[in-house]
Design a protein around this motif. Structure first.
Motif, PDB file in Angstrom:
ATOM      1  N   THR A 190       1.019  -1.022   0.270  1.00  0.00           N
ATOM      2  CA  THR A 190      -0.285  -0.120   0.740  1.00  0.00           C
ATOM      3  C   THR A 190       0.521   0.917  -0.175  1.00  0.00           C
ATOM      4  O   THR A 190       0.304   2.674   0.394  1.00  0.00           O
ATOM      5  N   ASP A 191       2.280   1.065  -0.216  1.00  0.00           N
ATOM      6  CA  ASP A 191       3.006   2.078  -0.237  1.00  0.00           C
ATOM      7  C   ASP A 191       2.631   3.049  -1.385  1.00  0.00           C
ATOM      8  O   ASP A 191       2.305   3.111  -2.877  1.00  0.00           O
ATOM      9  N   GLU A 192       2.642   4.551  -0.956  1.00  0.00           N
ATOM     10  CA  GLU A 192       2.039   5.908  -2.372  1.00  0.00           C
ATOM     11  C   GLU A 192       2.398   5.232  -3.134  1.00  0.00           C
ATOM     12  O   GLU A 192       2.090   5.259  -4.606  1.00  0.00           O
ATOM     13  N   GLU A 193       3.869   5.332  -3.415  1.00  0.00           N
ATOM     14  CA  GLU A 193       4.597   5.541  -4.430  1.00  0.00           C
ATOM     15  C   GLU A 193       4.798   4.574  -5.628  1.00  0.00           C
ATOM     16  O   GLU A 193       4.123   4.612  -6.452  1.00  0.00           O
ATOM     17  N   VAL A 194       4.482   3.064  -4.841  1.00  0.00           N
ATOM     18  CA  VAL A 194       4.228   2.224  -5.090  1.00  0.00           C
ATOM     19  C   VAL A 194       3.042   2.014  -5.666  1.00  0.00           C
ATOM     20  O   VAL A 194       2.506   1.291  -7.416  1.00  0.00           O
ATOM     21  N   LEU A 195       1.648   2.591  -5.589  1.00  0.00           N
ATOM     22  CA  LEU A 195       0.669   2.360  -5.962  1.00  0.00           C
ATOM     23  C   LEU A 195       0.544   3.730  -6.810  1.00  0.00           C
ATOM     24  O   LEU A 195      -0.363   3.137  -8.337  1.00  0.00           O
ATOM     25  N   LYS A 196       1.077   4.650  -7.193  1.00  0.00           N
ATOM     26  CA  LYS A 196       1.595   5.844  -8.530  1.00  0.00           C
ATOM     27  C   LYS A 196       2.408   5.094  -9.382  1.00  0.00           C
ATOM     28  O   LYS A 196       1.369   5.346 -10.670  1.00  0.00           O
ATOM     29  N   HIS A 197       2.928   4.206  -9.530  1.00  0.00           N
ATOM     30  CA  HIS A 197       3.745   4.063 -10.442  1.00  0.00           C
ATOM     31  C   HIS A 197       2.630   2.813 -11.262  1.00  0.00           C
ATOM     32  O   HIS A 197       2.130   2.514 -12.478  1.00  0.00           O
ATOM     33  N   ALA A 198       2.004   2.052 -10.009  1.00  0.00           N
ATOM     34  CA  ALA A 198       0.466   0.936 -10.509  1.00  0.00           C
ATOM     35  C   ALA A 198      -0.421   1.160 -11.241  1.00  0.00           C
ATOM     36  O   ALA A 198      -0.818   0.483 -11.971  1.00  0.00           O
ATOM     37  N   SER A 199      -0.618   2.509 -11.251  1.00  0.00           N
ATOM     38  CA  SER A 199      -1.567   3.332 -11.691  1.00  0.00           C
ATOM     39  C   SER A 199      -1.540   3.584 -13.218  1.00  0.00           C
ATOM     40  O   SER A 199      -3.107   3.817 -13.975  1.00  0.00           O
ATOM     41  N   VAL A 200      -0.469   2.944 -13.751  1.00  0.00           N
ATOM     42  CA  VAL A 200      -0.483   4.287 -15.269  1.00  0.00           C
ATOM     43  C   VAL A 200       0.559   2.345 -15.805  1.00  0.00           C
ATOM     44  O   VAL A 200       0.839   1.729 -15.162  1.00  0.00           O
ATOM     45  N   ASP A 201       0.574   3.008 -17.033  1.00  0.00           N
ATOM     46  CA  ASP A 201       1.496   1.915 -17.970  1.00  0.00           C
ATOM     47  C   ASP A 201       2.327   2.923 -18.343  1.00  0.00           C
ATOM     48  O   ASP A 201       1.870   4.436 -18.457  1.00  0.00           O
ATOM     49  N   ASN A 202       2.816   3.298 -19.636  1.00  0.00           N
ATOM     50  CA  ASN A 202       4.306   3.787 -20.858  1.00  0.00           C
ATOM     51  C   ASN A 202       3.330   4.783 -21.541  1.00  0.00           C
ATOM     52  O   ASN A 202       3.290   5.650 -22.098  1.00  0.00           O
ATOM     53  N   PHE A 203       0.973   4.340 -21.489  1.00  0.00           N
ATOM     54  CA  PHE A 203       0.617   5.405 -21.876  1.00  0.00           C
ATOM     55  C   PHE A 203       1.017   6.487 -21.376  1.00  0.00           C
ATOM     56  O   PHE A 203       0.800   7.472 -22.351  1.00  0.00           O
ATOM     57  N   ARG A 204       1.146   6.824 -20.227  1.00  0.00           N
ATOM     58  CA  ARG A 204       1.291   8.145 -19.811  1.00  0.00           C
ATOM     59  C   ARG A 204       2.232   8.058 -19.470  1.00  0.00           C
ATOM     60  O   ARG A 204       3.329   8.388 -18.126  1.00  0.00           O
ATOM     61  N   LYS A 205       4.175   7.799 -19.748  1.00  0.00           N
ATOM     62  CA  LYS A 205       4.850   7.586 -19.095  1.00  0.00           C
ATOM     63  C   LYS A 205       5.030   9.055 -19.126  1.00  0.00           C
ATOM     64  O   LYS A 205       6.124   9.121 -17.733  1.00  0.00           O
ATOM     65  N   LEU A 206       4.997   9.885 -19.533  1.00  0.00           N
ATOM     66  CA  LEU A 206       5.474  11.555 -19.659  1.00  0.00           C
ATOM     67  C   LEU A 206       4.303  12.197 -17.924  1.00  0.00           C
ATOM     68  O   LEU A 206       6.047  12.484 -17.338  1.00  0.00           O
ATOM     69  N   GLU A 207       3.796  11.449 -17.791  1.00  0.00           N
ATOM     70  CA  GLU A 207       3.314  11.851 -16.148  1.00  0.00           C
ATOM     71  C   GLU A 207       4.002  10.860 -14.944  1.00  0.00           C
ATOM     72  O   GLU A 207       4.840  11.275 -14.406  1.00  0.00           O
ATOM     73  N   ASP A 208       4.118   9.501 -15.497  1.00  0.00           N
ATOM     74  CA  ASP A 208       5.554   8.974 -14.729  1.00  0.00           C
ATOM     75  C   ASP A 208       6.608   9.402 -14.388  1.00  0.00           C
ATOM     76  O   ASP A 208       7.011   9.815 -13.265  1.00  0.00           O
ATOM     77  N   ILE A 209       7.428  10.200 -15.259  1.00  0.00           N
ATOM     78  CA  ILE A 209       8.239  10.705 -15.794  1.00  0.00           C
ATOM     79  C   ILE A 209       8.497  11.963 -14.964  1.00  0.00           C
ATOM     80  O   ILE A 209       9.021  12.071 -13.766  1.00  0.00           O
ATOM     81  N   PHE A 210       7.149  12.695 -14.529  1.00  0.00           N
ATOM     82  CA  PHE A 210       7.515  14.346 -14.183  1.00  0.00           C
ATOM     83  C   PHE A 210       6.494  14.104 -12.821  1.00  0.00           C
ATOM     84  O   PHE A 210       6.114  14.306 -12.218  1.00  0.00           O
ATOM     85  N   GLY A 211       6.258  12.864 -12.125  1.00  0.00           N
ATOM     86  CA  GLY A 211       5.594  12.486 -11.224  1.00  0.00           C
ATOM     87  C   GLY A 211       4.707  12.923 -11.253  1.00  0.00           C
ATOM     88  O   GLY A 211       3.917  13.585  -9.715  1.00  0.00           O
ATOM     89  N   VAL A 212       3.456  13.304 -12.102  1.00  0.00           N
ATOM     90  CA  VAL A 212       2.196  13.383 -11.809  1.00  0.00           C
ATOM     91  C   VAL A 212       1.242  12.006 -12.590  1.00  0.00           C
ATOM     92  O   VAL A 212       1.606  11.153 -13.102  1.00  0.00           O
ATOM     93  N   TYR A 213       0.332  11.900 -11.256  1.00  0.00           N
ATOM     94  CA  TYR A 213      -0.547  10.821 -11.268  1.00  0.00           C
ATOM     95  C   TYR A 213      -1.572  11.171 -11.678  1.00  0.00           C
ATOM     96  O   TYR A 213      -2.048  11.651 -10.810  1.00  0.00           O
ATOM     97  N   THR A 214      -2.790  10.954 -12.880  1.00  0.00           N
ATOM     98  CA  THR A 214      -3.679  11.195 -12.417  1.00  0.00           C
ATOM     99  C   THR A 214      -4.804  10.281 -13.218  1.00  0.00           C
ATOM    100  O   THR A 214      -6.015  10.877 -12.786  1.00  0.00           O
TER     101      THR A 214
END
Lengths: 484, 283
Positions: A23-47
């Motif tokens: 339930t670590d928040e950083e893990v959950l954020k990464h797990a909410s996306v894949d490479n489709f939203r890689k720009l968000e992932d790179i900039f640490g923005v999770y929508t």
């Protein structure tokens, strides 16, 4: 009945133990996306809606427990292993989804060199399996660019294809048998036989399901002899894509099966071959492999075909061999690319389609013209054909754009989806398929009904039969009106 | 201010496998089979120069003055130079598309690869010819690099030289604020006047990317080809590049053991009991 986040987590912990429920928040954020939203992932923005937990399943039994629990309580489950999907298929579309991660199921169960097949759990990285069988003089023949990081479960779920498909086929040709768990916890094992005609081939319900029907827990794939010493590389420059497509067509129609048969347009060729190709050159690249006689005959056959086209100028085979040796992307390449994107805000995207020989050039030309004229801030647009068949080929559109005056979370809407829309429109207008091997994900779902036409009811029936409560990866493959 | 940025295009050495290097050692030119890339330190220099110009123009515009006000550092003109073959031309065209005012190439296919003195002479001569005020380049150029070129250029021009530069900014007074790596930390200083700045491990390591529209607009602009003789370097001065005497593979792999396949708690216990605890006991 919707459970609270806390109740979901507590329920999962009771089933699998706390150490398997992340339930670590950083893990959950990464797990909410894949490479489709890689720009968000790179900039640490999770929508995307944050999942409730990432569950690390260690066995088929644990997958059963989780899916049964989720089905009972109407919880959206997103199956995931290597996480290299590109079309949003791994995004969590609903708040408090559960990401069911199979990467801990990473055992190679059996390598059967007599029957030429290997059985692995879903979380085995393809590179690991490939390295192991190569020690035995074998190969899986499957080599997508993501080979160093992709896992077998995901590769089967996305109906993936590799760089050597013209010889070995796509994953659908390689899968012998498998095991999958369906919503509600029902386990299906499909046995390992060379062929059967006992009704429709039910493997194809699982292969390509992108986690929208089931969770793949085990896969058996074919093995082939590994004979790199017989590899032969051929390369040519030419000015016309039309000519290039005709060369590929003749290679396929005449029965040759090089493992690599590619045609690059000038834009895409510039990224790989500028050390020997002129800026307006297309490039044809071939690799023949297999037993010595087969490899030699394949190379000779290709040379004879290409020799009929005066505009094709041969280049040294070593140029193609060196390029080929550096095709796959490992974690370091991905990290380097992410850093480049972060600094320059220049994003690289790809969209692949397929069509018959008579349609592919027009689709390619029309789509490319529209991309360049309708989309702002394009820095490169081009593509290549990399998977050919007797009746057609694919087109892998490759494009870069600068993200200008636009926060990371709006990049997809401003640039990526409009480009996907152009490519899908032109492909459907030209009678092609909107997706060759990346999967529909969530990104191309708007076009799925048009893609299937009158056969869509067959796809719809699969969802209603195998996931009646609609808990498997909402938003992937199936539009929301299909999910009850 | 006229800024000259020097860069080198090299083979992508990372694309060569060990077997390829063995063939290089035996005299085969395997590097002709690989893609060309910008030397990473030069790439930082090229981007830093663009950012400097952007900042100066932005500041000038913000102060209500015209960009070309003629005030010292009121504008920054960028020029790029490379020594090499025509495989550098795509990179030069990219720089034009990015707004470099002029780009030049000194044709010399590998002749100066291991000749830092001659390389420095060429660069210094070009800097004088173009009346440049500031010279940027990477402080390393890849395999075979001597590390001497920035210093030799500065010596020839009679300018200061600073290596390991990581950041470059225009200051309010029209000078330049520099940051460079010094020992374990960093140092900062203000530069007035001309200098050779050798860029090291800058945070900025990637060159921006021009759009297709940018490229179309600059397609007609030419690359200035400058012959060695025009810069005072004659053919007889160009001794055949020092031959490759030998190659030795430096094994930089770190020793390690991979622990996997077990639950994290078990892995952590194994790490502690089998690897860390003995170290703690002995320390």
């Amino acid at each position: 009945m919707h459970m609270s986040r806390e109740a979901i987590v507590e329920g999962l912990r009771r089933l699998l133990g706390a150490e398997s429920v992340v339930t670590d928040e950083e893990v959950l954020k990464h797990a909410s996306v894949d490479n489709f939203r890689k720009l968000e992932d790179i900039f640490g923005v999770y929508t995307r809606p944050l999942p409730a937990a990432v569950v690390m399943a260690g066995s088929t039994e644990e997958v059963v427990e989780v899916l049964r629990f989720a089905d009972e309580h109407g919880i959206n489950v997103v199956p995931r292993t290597g996480g290299t999907a590109t079309e949003g298929g791994l995004e969590t579309d609903e708040p408090n989804s559960v990401v069911l991660d199979g990467s801990r199921m990473n055992q190679i169960i059996d390598i059967d060199t007599y029957n030429m097949q290997a059985t692995v759990q879903c979380g085995v990285p393809l590179q690991v399996l490939e390295d192991r069988v190569r020690e035995l003089g074998m190969t899986t023949g499957h080599s997508p660019q993501s080979k160093p990081v992709a896992h077998l479960g995901g590769l089967v779920a996305t109906r993936s294809i590799g760089q050597f498909s013209t010889l070995y086929g796509g994953i659908e040709d390689m899968v012998v048998g498998l095991e999958a768990v369906f919503a509600g916890g029902r386990v299906a094992r499909i046995k390992n036989v060379p062929r059967r005609a006992a009704g429709p081939d039910i493997r194809h319900i699982v292969i390509g399901n992108e986690g929208a029907l089931c969770f793949i827990t085990e896969v058996t794939v074919k093995l082939f002899p590994y004979l790199p010493q017989n590899n032969r590389f051929l390369g040519y420059t030419l000015k016309s894509m039309k000519t290039g497509f005709e060369v590929l067509r003749q290679v396929m129609v005449n029965g040759y099966k090089p493992s690599v048969a590619r045609l690059y347009d000038p834009g895409d060729a510039g990224l790989h071959f500028s050390h020997f190709a002129e800026p307006d050159d297309c490039v044809l690249a071939f690799m023949a492999e297999g037993a010595a006689g087969i490899s030699a005959a394949t190379a000779a056959g290709i040379e004879a075909i290409v020799g009929e086209f005066a505009e094709c100028q041969p280049v040294e085979g070593k140029l193609i061999e060196t390029w080929f040796n550096n095709l796959c992307w490992g974690p370091d390449d991905i990290a380097h690319e992410n850093e480049r994107i972060y600094q320059t805000k220049n994003v690289n995207r790809t969209t692949e389609i397929s069509a018959n020989w008579s349609r592919i050039y027009d689709i390619y030309e029309n789509a490319l013209r529209r991309i360049v004229t309708e989309i702002p801030d394009i820095t490169m647009a081009g593509g290549h054909s990399s998977h050919s068949y007797i009746n057609g080929t694919n087109m892998y559109f490759n494009y870069f754009y600068n993200v200008v005056d636009c926060p990371p979370e709006q990049e997809v809407d401003k640039y990526y989806l409009p480009i996907i829309s152009i490519i899908c429109e032109e492909t459907l207008r030209g009678g092609g398929s909107i997706v060759h091997h990346h999967g529909l994900g969530k990104a191309r779902v708007p076009w799925v009904k048009e893609e299937y036409g009158s056969s869509f009811f067959m796809l719809e029936a699969l969802k209603q039969a195998f996931d009646p409560h609609g808990i498997m990866n909402k938003g992937t493959i199936f539009p929301s009106d299909v999910v009850k | 201010m006229k800024v000259l940025v020097c860069f080198k295009v090299t083979p992508d050495y990372e694309a060569l496998r060990p077997a390829d290097w063995e063939r290089v050692a035996a005299g085969s030119d395997e590097t002709k089979f690989v893609h060309r890339v910008l030397n990473v330190f030069d790439e930082s220099a090229l981007e830093l120069a663009l950012r400097l110009r952007d900042a100066v123009r932005q500041a000038a515009a913000g102060a209500g003055r015209a960009a070309e006000s003629g005030v010292a550092y009121g504008d920054v003109r960028l020029r790029a130079l490379t020594i090499g073959g025509h495989d550098a031309d795509p990179f030069l065209q990219t720089l034009l598309a990015l707004g470099y005012d002029a780009v030049a190439r000194v044709p010399a296919n590998g002749a100066l690869d291991f000749a830092p003195q001659l390389t420095a002479s060429v660069i210094a001569a070009y800097a004088r010819r173009t009346e440049s005020d500031l010279l940027l380049l990477g402080d390393r150029s890849g395999p075979g690099d001597s590390g001497l070129v920035p210093f030799l250029v500065a010596e020839s021009l009679g300018w200061s030289c600073l290596s390991g530069v990581t950041e470059l900014r225009a200051s309010a007074e029209g000078a330049l604020r520099l940051t460079w790596a010094a020992g374990e930390g960093q140092q900062r200083a203000t530069l007035r006047g001309s200098a050779v700045l050798a860029v090291g491990n800058a945070v900025v390591s990637c060159l921006r990317v021009p759009t297709l529209t940018d490229r179309l607009k600059t397609r007609g602009l030419g690359i200035d080809l400058v012959q060695l003789e025009d810069l005072g370097v004659h053919q007889q001065d160009v001794v055949a590049s020092s031959g490759l005497a030998g190659l030795e593979v430096v094994d930089r792999r770190r020793a390690g053991v991979i622990l996997d396949g077990r639950p994290p708690a078990t892995l952590a216990r194994t790490l502690l009991d089998d690897y860390l605890a003995p170290l703690l006991e002995t320390s």
